[in-house]
Scaffold this active site. Sequence first.
Site, PDB file in Angstrom:
ATOM      1  CD  GLU A 287       7.321  10.797  -2.399  1.00  0.00           C
ATOM      2  OE1 GLU A 287       6.152  10.381  -2.450  1.00  0.00           O
ATOM      3  OE2 GLU A 287       7.968  10.884  -1.332  1.00  0.00           O
TER       4      GLU A 287
ATOM      5  CE  LYS B 246       3.745   7.347  -1.459  1.00  0.00           C
ATOM      6  NZ  LYS B 246       4.035   8.715  -0.959  1.00  0.00           N
TER       7      LYS B 246
ATOM      8  CB  CYS C  79       7.670   7.920  -0.142  1.00  0.00           C
ATOM      9  SG  CYS C  79       7.936   8.866   1.394  1.00  0.00           S
TER      10      CYS C  79
END
Length: 432
Positions: free
Chosen positions: A186, A260, A301
């Site tokens: 990331e 995300k 994440c």
Amino acid sequence: MRSGLANLPSSLKIGSHLTSLTPSHFALHPPLPGTNPKFSQFSVSHKSRHLNLLPREKHKEAKPKFFPFCLSRGERHLNLLERRKFRLNFGENPRFYSFCYSFEESRLKFSKREKSRAISVMATAYKPEEARRPPALPFLPAAVSKFKIALCQLSVTADKVRNIAHARKAIEEAAGKGAKLVVLPEIWNSPYSNESFPVYAEDIDAGGDASPSTLMLSEAAYRLGITIVGGSIPERCGDQLYNTSCVFGADGKLKAKHRKIHLFDIDIPGKITFQESKTLAAGTTPTIVDTDVGRIGIGICYDIRFQELAMIYAARGAHLLCYPGAFNMTTGPLHWELLQRARAVDNQIYVATCSPARDAGAGYTAWGHSTLVSPYGELIATTEHEEAIVVGEIDYSLIDQIRMGLPLQKQRRGDLYQLVDVERLSSEEKGH
């Protein structure tokens, strides 16, 4: 059909050994359906001289517990005998060894029929297909069933040009180790901070000089003939910024782009406070992509904390979930491995994560520990916090094996709960 197990005395149901069987047992309790009809004759004839089944030098060591013939679980006896390392000994008695196999095979066939029937009855009553709305897509085999994956745990600096060159070198090294799928961390081209995101952001849709990071990924994928899950970078689209992961195929083309979905907004007093929402906008679409190495669901994440997203990917037929992520020094030790194994076990698919290497002097310190997890929740490959290229092997045939042994898809309670894939449902309704 009434199971033959009901006819057994309780002592046999819990695993009586061959040496405990008597002629009266078989007079009162005939052999189970599908078992060898000579079992009663055979066991009785050997009851008084079972030690003759072993070479003479083994007589003193032999104990009845080494003959685990259980009518209710006959399929286990050869496995147990093999673990006791008596297979070669039984080879000296061909008649006995042959009987072992015939009994095991017939008992297994009976067990499978009963198990299949039980699962079918459960499916009718519990409506497992309704536990996913729309119903889960069929799980299809990938073009390749076995391959190597590489997780490039990279150090990240404030020098963007250096970061891109460093990532290129790592990708080439990973491909040199035989990896057909390479995953980056990331935010690998920029420091992880709200101040840096606007400065390092790229216009991915424009491409070329407007996005040097993705240009490098495209060129590397094409030149090396591999699939790349390009970690994530800050993306600029109009007046919005996103934390975005790009997937490139072996032809160098952009196959998918995941923004995300769940932003990292946390406040743990005395430990860590971070709010991605100060600068970043949240993505609005789950991302699953068909590649040369299977169907891959992408998360970034914090997305890994939300099992619903992983469940949607599994229902869409994913073989593998990839999560570029940078967990921190507070939540990393507690949850990083736990969450990966949970997502793998929950959905019975592979999970791969890739973190930046740890830099204790950075404003945000990553936990590291990039990892590949099997559908059974086992750690296949991992590392510590330093720079590393983690290489592991994925074998998709393991997914089928695990799902046959633990048929969760057929045991869900659609009569009690549902997971709704809003995007698929909306698409199907529009299609009608």
